[in-house]
Scaffold this motif. Structure first.
Motif, mmCIF file in Angstrom:
data_model
loop_
_atom_site.group_PDB
_atom_site.id
_atom_site.type_symbol
_atom_site.label_atom_id
_atom_site.label_comp_id
_atom_site.label_asym_id
_atom_site.label_seq_id
_atom_site.Cartn_x
_atom_site.Cartn_y
_atom_site.Cartn_z
ATOM 1 N N ALA A 107 -31.216 26.122 15.707
ATOM 2 C CA ALA A 107 -32.356 25.162 15.393
ATOM 3 C C ALA A 107 -32.819 25.543 13.991
ATOM 4 C CB ALA A 107 -33.495 25.374 16.490
ATOM 5 N N ALA A 108 -32.537 26.457 13.423
ATOM 6 C CA ALA A 108 -33.134 26.742 11.834
ATOM 7 C C ALA A 108 -32.150 26.653 11.052
ATOM 8 C CB ALA A 108 -33.258 28.565 11.981
ATOM 9 N N SER A 109 -31.054 25.932 11.322
ATOM 10 C CA SER A 109 -30.013 25.415 10.227
ATOM 11 C C SER A 109 -30.435 24.021 9.892
ATOM 12 C CB SER A 109 -28.655 25.507 11.113
ATOM 13 O OG SER A 109 -28.582 24.409 11.766
ATOM 14 N N ILE A 110 -29.781 23.829 9.014
ATOM 15 C CA ILE A 110 -30.192 22.343 8.150
ATOM 16 C C ILE A 110 -29.980 21.269 9.124
ATOM 17 C CG2 ILE A 110 -28.225 22.123 7.075
ATOM 18 C CD1 ILE A 110 -29.862 21.127 4.530
ATOM 19 N N SER A 111 -30.724 20.317 9.077
ATOM 20 C CA SER A 111 -30.448 19.274 10.293
ATOM 21 C C SER A 111 -28.975 18.418 10.151
ATOM 22 C CB SER A 111 -31.611 18.517 10.308
ATOM 23 O OG SER A 111 -31.854 17.800 8.977
ATOM 24 N N SER A 112 -28.681 18.244 8.882
ATOM 25 C CA SER A 112 -27.620 17.338 8.690
ATOM 26 C C SER A 112 -26.592 17.886 7.432
ATOM 27 C CB SER A 112 -27.827 15.997 8.366
ATOM 28 O OG SER A 112 -26.812 14.919 8.069
ATOM 29 N N ASN A 113 -25.249 17.810 7.318
ATOM 30 C CA ASN A 113 -24.638 18.122 6.121
ATOM 31 C C ASN A 113 -24.601 17.069 5.265
ATOM 32 O OD1 ASN A 113 -24.090 20.739 7.344
ATOM 33 N ND2 ASN A 113 -22.077 19.773 8.472
ATOM 34 N N PHE A 114 -25.200 15.939 5.321
ATOM 35 C CA PHE A 114 -25.061 14.884 4.515
ATOM 36 C C PHE A 114 -26.328 14.954 3.570
ATOM 37 C CE2 PHE A 114 -22.330 13.841 7.590
ATOM 38 C CZ PHE A 114 -21.049 13.401 7.023
ATOM 39 N N ILE A 115 -26.486 15.538 2.650
ATOM 40 C CA ILE A 115 -27.824 15.758 1.698
ATOM 41 C C ILE A 115 -28.065 14.697 0.615
ATOM 42 C CG2 ILE A 115 -28.841 17.683 0.564
ATOM 43 C CD1 ILE A 115 -28.170 18.323 3.436
ATOM 44 N N THR A 116 -28.846 13.757 0.755
ATOM 45 C CA THR A 116 -29.003 12.576 0.138
ATOM 46 C C THR A 116 -30.094 12.812 -1.254
ATOM 47 O OG1 THR A 116 -30.926 11.997 1.551
ATOM 48 C CG2 THR A 116 -28.483 10.995 1.799
ATOM 49 N N ASN A 117 -30.935 13.871 -0.844
ATOM 50 C CA ASN A 117 -32.027 13.893 -2.085
ATOM 51 C C ASN A 117 -32.393 15.126 -1.951
ATOM 52 O OD1 ASN A 117 -34.680 12.845 -3.794
ATOM 53 N ND2 ASN A 117 -32.709 12.773 -4.547
ATOM 54 N N ILE A 118 -32.973 16.200 -2.968
ATOM 55 C CA ILE A 118 -33.803 17.369 -2.952
ATOM 56 C C ILE A 118 -34.595 17.404 -4.020
ATOM 57 C CG2 ILE A 118 -33.365 19.852 -3.156
ATOM 58 C CD1 ILE A 118 -30.192 19.369 -2.925
ATOM 59 N N THR A 119 -35.960 17.955 -3.520
ATOM 60 C CA THR A 119 -37.072 17.856 -4.598
ATOM 61 C C THR A 119 -37.870 19.142 -4.384
ATOM 62 O OG1 THR A 119 -38.976 16.896 -5.704
ATOM 63 C CG2 THR A 119 -38.932 16.925 -3.327
ATOM 64 N N LYS A 120 -38.613 19.682 -5.253
ATOM 65 C CA LYS A 120 -39.351 20.741 -5.270
ATOM 66 C C LYS A 120 -40.741 20.384 -5.182
ATOM 67 C CE LYS A 120 -39.528 23.640 -8.598
ATOM 68 N NZ LYS A 120 -41.173 23.644 -9.024
ATOM 69 N N ASP A 121 -41.807 21.090 -4.589
ATOM 70 C CA ASP A 121 -43.274 20.818 -4.562
ATOM 71 C C ASP A 121 -43.948 21.685 -5.149
ATOM 72 O OD1 ASP A 121 -43.751 22.571 -2.658
ATOM 73 O OD2 ASP A 121 -44.067 21.282 -1.218
ATOM 74 N N TYR A 122 -45.128 21.612 -5.132
ATOM 75 C CA TYR A 122 -46.036 22.607 -5.937
ATOM 76 C C TYR A 122 -46.144 23.945 -5.533
ATOM 77 C CZ TYR A 122 -49.240 20.774 -2.388
ATOM 78 O OH TYR A 122 -49.973 20.350 -1.279
ATOM 79 N N ASN A 123 -45.814 24.100 -4.220
ATOM 80 C CA ASN A 123 -45.789 25.486 -3.418
ATOM 81 C C ASN A 123 -44.356 25.997 -3.511
ATOM 82 O OD1 ASN A 123 -48.449 25.590 -2.231
ATOM 83 N ND2 ASN A 123 -47.580 23.820 -0.843
ATOM 84 N N ASP A 124 -43.439 25.314 -4.651
ATOM 85 C CA ASP A 124 -42.131 25.806 -4.584
ATOM 86 C C ASP A 124 -41.449 25.620 -3.410
ATOM 87 O OD1 ASP A 124 -42.311 26.246 -7.622
ATOM 88 O OD2 ASP A 124 -43.005 28.370 -7.072
ATOM 89 N N ASP A 125 -41.936 25.008 -2.428
ATOM 90 C CA ASP A 125 -40.938 24.714 -1.303
ATOM 91 C C ASP A 125 -39.814 23.711 -1.824
ATOM 92 O OD1 ASP A 125 -42.575 26.205 0.039
ATOM 93 O OD2 ASP A 125 -43.818 24.631 1.225
ATOM 94 N N ILE A 126 -38.864 23.604 -1.130
ATOM 95 C CA ILE A 126 -37.722 22.831 -1.020
ATOM 96 C C ILE A 126 -37.536 21.714 -0.184
ATOM 97 C CG2 ILE A 126 -35.081 22.598 -1.730
ATOM 98 C CD1 ILE A 126 -36.603 23.938 -3.875
ATOM 99 N N TRP A 127 -37.614 20.389 -0.293
ATOM 100 C CA TRP A 127 -37.653 19.328 0.279
ATOM 101 C C TRP A 127 -36.255 18.540 0.351
ATOM 102 C CZ3 TRP A 127 -41.431 18.217 4.187
ATOM 103 C CH2 TRP A 127 -42.687 18.993 3.792
ATOM 104 N N ILE A 128 -35.680 18.475 1.396
ATOM 105 C CA ILE A 128 -34.417 17.907 1.465
ATOM 106 C C ILE A 128 -34.237 16.757 2.576
ATOM 107 C CG2 ILE A 128 -31.807 18.181 2.198
ATOM 108 C CD1 ILE A 128 -33.920 21.180 1.877
ATOM 109 N N SER A 129 -33.973 15.403 2.084
ATOM 110 C CA SER A 129 -33.740 14.432 2.956
ATOM 111 C C SER A 129 -32.204 14.182 3.126
ATOM 112 C CB SER A 129 -34.008 13.118 1.862
ATOM 113 O OG SER A 129 -33.196 12.806 0.906
ATOM 114 N N THR A 130 -31.727 13.741 4.274
ATOM 115 C CA THR A 130 -30.390 13.817 4.840
ATOM 116 C C THR A 130 -30.330 12.529 5.279
ATOM 117 O OG1 THR A 130 -30.966 14.539 7.020
ATOM 118 C CG2 THR A 130 -30.785 16.134 5.461
#
Length: 765
Positions: free
Chosen positions: A399-422
């Protein structure tokens, strides 16, 4: 807490501009599928005009960068090639081609388009003999101001003047003078008035050009297939056991340089004095100047660059391009190092590396390392200091792995957290220093459905995080308080890109339209575009650019909604604009389905780059582009990604080398009726005179280039007849019929690689 699954790979990451000692090589292949007469290629030669000649098991080939002109023996035609099995090629001072084959020598006269055999006077014999079938296999020819031919049965023949008979050089031995010896190789020594001659079963000889005699130098080795003088007084010898260096001062041979017992078929020295070794069974090798170690010519990962391990010849042309003749693989062409574009691919043995290298997205973190999203192979993290990749893939059991292997977009927010759309898996967040992925869903409260095909995540200037879903999906905004993505507006659908301009207006593009969104009132205004909007960008001069899929590049007037369109007609590489990046000089770099373009917004011109310039492929991907803090650009596509400094990219400004490759009058080649030709410069026809009632003329022409021919476009004009230029792209033939009486001048102009039409060139008056 579940441990984050990261697979660390240290061995299979490849930056292809550091293969062996030679950076960024690009390999092309020419075989029977491209028109070569036979895939067994024995020898290579570049003539004074720049055309490439190839000898094969089945004919002689002349290559012009586009197609082959093939010469073969025609039974019963004494003016055709003497035999189809070619062993050697050279040229004389009059630029006639000397072809050594299974049955002697065939000399090609390009003016008459005919072959003939040279004559010679035998030693102590009366009458003229010809280098035909009785001479045996011709493996050695020296070309230049005078010609030396090594025969199988007639020894060494010397031709001091073009068009005149040669003479036979006897071999002096204990039994007297003989002429039936076999010469395996000839190497002219420019440092003196001599040439090195290897005689089978006898050894290495020197030929004194002035005194016209042979002198035995060493009988220590009695078999050889090739010789090469290195300019330092040494002579390199290749034979069935390997490679040896003969030290002329010491009068002795070195140990074998080849690590395995392979026949050395040829030796070539390039402009940097690197020796290139072709071998039967061992592939290609090279010896750097000053080195005592021979290296195999392999890729960075140790894989073969050449498609056959039987290499008969290696030739380095005037542009430092390597042509490699193989037994089964035709011709391998190794392009020079790509100066700017570094190609990065990711290979794992036993896996589908096509999927591994389909790149969809990038993001740079606070450490200046790069996250890379793939289309089906998961998420990667590139530690640029260590030059290693970490790989993150979806696992159903974790359950801690990434939710999909199809990574459409990635961005970094002001907390330096990485957000990944799939695609298929919604949104993921990887908190700074976290060891697990946090999953988010986009649930539409109107339909009650989860919209899990998320195309992008976008952080605006107010630090709000947006997510767009597609396949009739809607636009969402993250509520930081509830830690949920909430529907923004049910009517904004299928958003493919988001952007803000300098006036803080918020823009979105979907499959047909451009939206100007009022974030406070949750309203929007629609600009009808008629094509999918793939990227939106405001440059430093506040020009507003829209990249469309199929509709070209648009310069939008935001007040009126009018726009100026730029397409392939204006020089763009393709009408699908996937991503836009701006360099320090204000140029717009555009990725497309047909390479990269460097668009100048001031003069509205575009310089285009393709796979032949070092790009991963001509096809790039929708979201895969990023300007790094270092000033480098990343562009991803279907076969990896490129990283480069835009200021370091220069076009190849090769001057045009235009030739008439064919001229027919009334469907007959001009060689068949030389009376039409009034002026020529050697083999170049400069003027013809044709009776007006026979003035049906066909002219074939080319710009002789071997790289980037896909970028060259042509236009022609018959001055005195045509009113305007005919722009014909890659068509290289002009046909005229029923010309009236008069004087005409045939002109050609071509585009340079940056797409700008060059000056006019007169090929025929």
């Amino acid at each position: 807490m579940n441990r984050l699954h990261a697979i660390y790979l240290f061995l299979f990451f490849l930056v292809t501009n550091s293969a062996s000692a030679f950076d960024g090589v690009t390999v092309h292949y020419l075989g029977i599928e491209q028109g070569l007469s036979n895939n067994a290629v024995t020898c290579i030669y570049q003539d004074y005009n720049g055309f490439m000649w190839f000898g094969t098991y089945d004919g002689l080939n002349r290559y012009d960068g586009y197609s082959f002109k093939i010469f073969r023996n025609v039974i019963g035609d004494s003016n055709s090639l003497g035999d189809n099995h070619i062993f050697s090629i050279a040229a004389d001072a009059d630029h006639n081609m000397w072809i050594g084959n299974l049955k002697g020598i065939s000399i090609y006269n390009p003016i008459k388009n005919k072959f003939y055999s040279p004559g010679f006077i035998g030693y102590n014999q009366a009458g003229l003999q010809y280098v035909k079938e009785g001479a045996g296999i011709i493996r050695a020819i020296h070309g230049g101001a005078f010609m030396m031919v090594g025969t199988q049965n007639n020894g060494l023949l010397v031709f001091e003047k073009p068009g005149q008979p040669g003479f036979q050089v006897p071999l002096v031995g204990s039994s007297g003078k003989k002429t039936d010896y076999c010469v395996a190789s000839i190497e002219y020594d420019p440092s003196g008035n001599t040439a090195w001659i290897f005689v089978l079963q006898s050894g290495l000889y020197k030929y004194d050009i002035k005194n016209k005699n042979l002198e035995l130098v060493s009988a220590a080795i009695k078999q050889a297939s090739c010789l090469k003088a290195d300019g330092k007084g040494n002579v390199w010898l290749g034979n069935g056991n390997g490679l040896y260096r003969y030290n002329t001062a010491a009068g002795s041979y070195s140990q074998n340089f080849m690590p395995a017992k392979n026949l050395v078929a040829g030796i070539f020295a390039d402009k940097q004095n690197t020796l290139w070794i072709s071998s039967d069974g061992g592939g290609a090798w090279y010896l750097p100047p000053g080195s005592d170690k021979l290296y195999p010519y392999l890729s960075e990962t140790g894989s073969e660059l050449i498609n056959s391990n039987v290499v008969y010849d290696i030739y380095v042309d005037n542009d430092n391009r390597k042509w490699i003749a193989t037994l089964r693989g035709g011709i391998n062409i190794i392009e020079p190092r790509a100066e700017a574009f570094k190609k990065i691919i990711y290979n794992i043995p036993g896996q589908n590396n096509i999927i591994n290298n389909f790149i969809l997205s990038f993001c740079e973190d606070e450490k200046r390392n790069v996250w890379v999203g793939t289309d089906g192979a998961g998420l990667r993290y590139w530690d640029r200091n260590k030059n290693i990749f970490s790989r993150y893939i979806h696992k159903e059991s974790d359950a801690a792995s990434i939710s999909s292997n199809f990574i459409t977009n990635i961005t970094k927010d002001y907390n330096d957290d990485i957000w990944i759309s799939t695609w298929f898996g919604g949104i993921n967040r990887l908190k700074k220093s976290s060891q697990s992925f946090e999953h988010f869903t986009c649930i539409n409260p109107v339909s009650g459905l989860e919209e899990n095909n998320v195309w992008l995540v976008y952080l605006d200037k107010q630090q709000r995080l947006w997510a767009s879903t597609t396949n009739n999906g809607t636009l969402y905004l993250l509520n930081r308080a509830t830690n949920k993505f909430e529907l923004f507006n049910q009517s904004i659908v299928n958003v493919q890109c988001l952007s803000e301009d300098s006036g803080n207006d918020f823009w979105a593009g979907n499959y047909t339209s451009l939206y100007k969104i009022d974030r406070a009132k949750q309203k929007f205004y629609t600009y009808q575009i008629g094509y999918p909007v793939r990227c939106i960008y405001e440059d430093r001069k506040k020009n507003f650019w829209i990249g469309t899929e199929g509709g070209g590049l648009l310069l939008l007037n935001r007040k009126t909604g009018n726009y100026q369109r730029f397409t392939t007609s204006e020089g763009l590489p393709n009408n699908t604009i996937l991503r836009l990046l701006e360099d320090k000089k204000g140029n717009l770099w555009i990725s497309t389905y047909n390479g990269l373009g460097k668009f100048d917004p001031v003069d509205k011109t575009c310089k285009n780059f393709s796979q032949s310039d070092g790009l991963q492929s001509n096809q790039f991907s929708f979201n895969a582009a990023l300007a790094l803090q270092s000033g480098e650009f990343l562009f991803g596509g279907i076969k990896g990604f490129n990283i480069f400094y835009p200021d370091s990219v220069y076009n190849k400004n090769e001057s045009a080398r235009l030739f008439l490759t064919g001229l027919k009058i009334n469907n007959s080649s001009v060689e068949e009726n030389a009376s039409y030709v009034k002026k020529r410069d050697l083999d170049k026809i400069e003027s013809i005179s044709v009776p007006y009632n026979q003035a049906n003329i066909s002219l074939d022409f080319i710009d002789l280039q071997y790289s980037g021919t896909d970028k060259i476009k042509y236009a022609y004009l018959l001055e005195g007849w045509d009113k305007t230029w005919s722009y014909v792209n890659n068509i290289r033939t002009a046909n005229y019929s029923k010309l009236g009486e008069g004087n005409y001048t045939f002109k050609i102009k071509v585009t340079s690689q940056d797409g700008v039409w060059g000056t006019e060139y007169i090929l025929l008056r």
